[in-house]
Design an enzyme around this catalytic site. Structure first.
Site, mmCIF file in Angstrom:
data_model
loop_
_atom_site.group_PDB
_atom_site.id
_atom_site.type_symbol
_atom_site.label_atom_id
_atom_site.label_comp_id
_atom_site.label_asym_id
_atom_site.label_seq_id
_atom_site.Cartn_x
_atom_site.Cartn_y
_atom_site.Cartn_z
ATOM 1 N N LYS A 89 6.345 -9.396 12.182
ATOM 2 C CA LYS A 89 5.446 -8.292 11.870
ATOM 3 C C LYS A 89 4.402 -8.799 10.895
ATOM 4 O O LYS A 89 4.639 -9.735 10.123
ATOM 5 C CB LYS A 89 6.195 -7.091 11.284
ATOM 6 C CG LYS A 89 6.865 -7.302 9.935
ATOM 7 C CD LYS A 89 5.996 -7.198 8.715
ATOM 8 C CE LYS A 89 5.200 -5.907 8.671
ATOM 9 N NZ LYS A 89 4.342 -5.885 7.423
ATOM 10 N N THR A 140 4.356 -16.107 6.436
ATOM 11 C CA THR A 140 3.703 -14.853 6.057
ATOM 12 C C THR A 140 4.436 -13.726 6.755
ATOM 13 O O THR A 140 5.193 -13.966 7.670
ATOM 14 C CB THR A 140 2.222 -14.839 6.442
ATOM 15 O OG1 THR A 140 1.633 -13.686 5.854
ATOM 16 C CG2 THR A 140 2.007 -14.827 7.920
ATOM 17 N N ASN A 165 -6.543 0.217 4.063
ATOM 18 C CA ASN A 165 -5.955 -0.167 2.782
ATOM 19 C C ASN A 165 -6.294 0.791 1.655
ATOM 20 O O ASN A 165 -5.549 0.893 0.670
ATOM 21 C CB ASN A 165 -6.352 -1.599 2.453
ATOM 22 C CG ASN A 165 -5.558 -2.588 3.262
ATOM 23 O OD1 ASN A 165 -4.409 -2.868 2.973
ATOM 24 N ND2 ASN A 165 -6.154 -3.105 4.326
ATOM 25 N N THR A 211 -1.032 6.787 1.449
ATOM 26 C CA THR A 211 -1.154 8.191 1.826
ATOM 27 C C THR A 211 -1.035 8.382 3.326
ATOM 28 O O THR A 211 -0.980 9.503 3.786
ATOM 29 C CB THR A 211 -2.499 8.766 1.350
ATOM 30 O OG1 THR A 211 -3.558 7.975 1.885
ATOM 31 C CG2 THR A 211 -2.579 8.721 -0.166
#
EC number: 2.3.1.35
Length: 392
Positions: free
Chosen positions: A174, A185, A387, A392
């Protein structure tokens, strides 16, 4: 040594005796957010972790215990369990103790991805564990369970045959943002039945990682949770070069999927750097090109502004000379060893190339034999939106 590598289905479950799945534990409104990989037997394991100084609790847990074998990996999304101190490790211990009451586990590993600085919701994870079918073989559900801002799941598997017999290898990963590997990473899990000697696992993993995960960047930010795990049942055949090539193809595919899925990305670009004084200097240039904001925004705008590429090369603090430098967009040369080849027709052709979803930019320093290819993407309006609204 002749060998044949054939794509197959199954992801991490392509290997006999490996099970995987995912469930919704309530971290996402819908979809999978908690998953597992398990084995009928203990697996030898090698791993690489982020060089970020603030390593997340799951990484500390593995390193503190010096885990070399395991038969179970538990992974969650939406919460990184990073910057959570000793409590973050204690949360892992409590969760794995609960898991041990449901199934026999040996040296279990937990892996997490998501928001930094928030304690794990242990009760949600425990309720999610209650939903697991430990005998399910569904790599795709696991791949979806570890996704955060990813827009698609990333998995691959191969069968490799030769005079040594055959082995299988499969991987899941992912990653879409906070991608600037300083080891690996994102999260990546690779399973195989290759009978690879324990002392070769780490060595080969590290070597292949340098030209795959360590060659990509989305946004120049190195995560607290970067992890790549290689696990083997040792039930198949093995030959070093065949295994190394198969592992490279698995990791290369997953790494390029991450670049293609870069948050808000519309372009996936290979920066092919040659003619450097050394491989190390070529890598510096390639990595700088993948992370330069000015280069990335030019990619998004489909603007063949080769001056930004030249400037980035010059700022890389490697040996270079403008009279030896050559820059090309695919086969369209725009600058050739001191000569600007950028008339209206050349610009039009370069612009047409940059309209593609994927293309290559060639940079020849003309100094030595060092070469390295870095992989990056553009920077779009959507990256900022994603980002800015991440929590939220």
């Amino acid at each position: 040594m002749k060998f044949r590598i054939t794509p197959i289905d199954g992801g991490v479950c392509a290997v006999d005796g490996i099970y995987a799945s995912g469930v919704n534990a309530g971290f996402k409104q819908d979809g999978y957010d908690l998953g597992f990989i398990r084995s009928d037997k203990e697996l030898d394991v090698a791993y690489l972790f982020t060089t970020n100084k603030f390593q997340a609790a799951p990484i500390k847990y593995v390193l503190n215990r010096g885990i070399k074998t395991t038969n179970f990996i538990l992974a969650n999304s939406k919460n990184a369990n990073a910057m959570t101190g000793d409590e973050g490790i204690k949360d892992i211990e409590e969760i794995l103790e609960f898991l041990s009451q449901k199934i026999s586990i040996k040296n279990p590993i937990m892996s997490s991805t998501g928001v930094i600085g928030v304690r794990l919701d242990k009760e949600k994870i425990k309720k999610g564990i209650e939903k697991f079918d430990f005998n399910e073989k569904n790599s795709n559900k696991f791949a979806k369970a570890i996704m955060t801002t990813d827009s698609f799941e990333k998995e691959i598997a191969f069968e490799v045959e030769g005079d040594f017999g055959k082995f299988r290898i499969g991987g899941v990963a992912k990653g879409a943002g906070m991608i600037n590997p300083a080891m690996a990473t994102m999260l990546c899990f690779i399973t195989t039945d290759a009978n690879i000697p324990q002392n070769e696992m780490q060595e080969i993993l590290k070597e292949v990682n340098e030209v795959t995960f360590n060659a990509i960047s989305v946004d120049g930010d190195t995560s607290t949770n970067d992890s790549v795990f290689l696990m083997t049942t040792r039930d198949g055949g093995y030959e070093r070069e065949a295994f190394k090539e198969a592992l490279k193809q698995v990791m290369q595919k997953l790494a390029l999927d991450i670049v293609k899925d870069g948050e808000g990305a519309t372009k996936a670009v290979a920066f092919v750097v040659t003619g450097a004084k050394s491989k190390e200097e070529a890598k510096i240039v390639a990595k700088n090109l993948t992370t330069s904001l000015l280069v990335k925004t030019a990619l998004f705008g489909e603007d063949p502004n080769w001056g930004r590429i030249a400037s980035t090369v010059g700022a890389s603090n490697v040996e270079c000379d403008e009279k030896r430098l050559k820059i090309a967009f695919e086969n369209i040369v725009v600058y050739d060893r001191g000569n600007i080849i950028f008339d209206e027709e050349t610009e039009r052709k370069a612009h047409e190339i940059m309209k593609r979803r994927e293309f290559k930019i060639y940079v020849d320093l003309g100094i030595g034999e060092g070469a390295f290819t870095g992989y990056g993407c553009d920077l779009s309006y959507d990256y900022v939106k994603i980002n800015a609204e991440y929590r939220t």
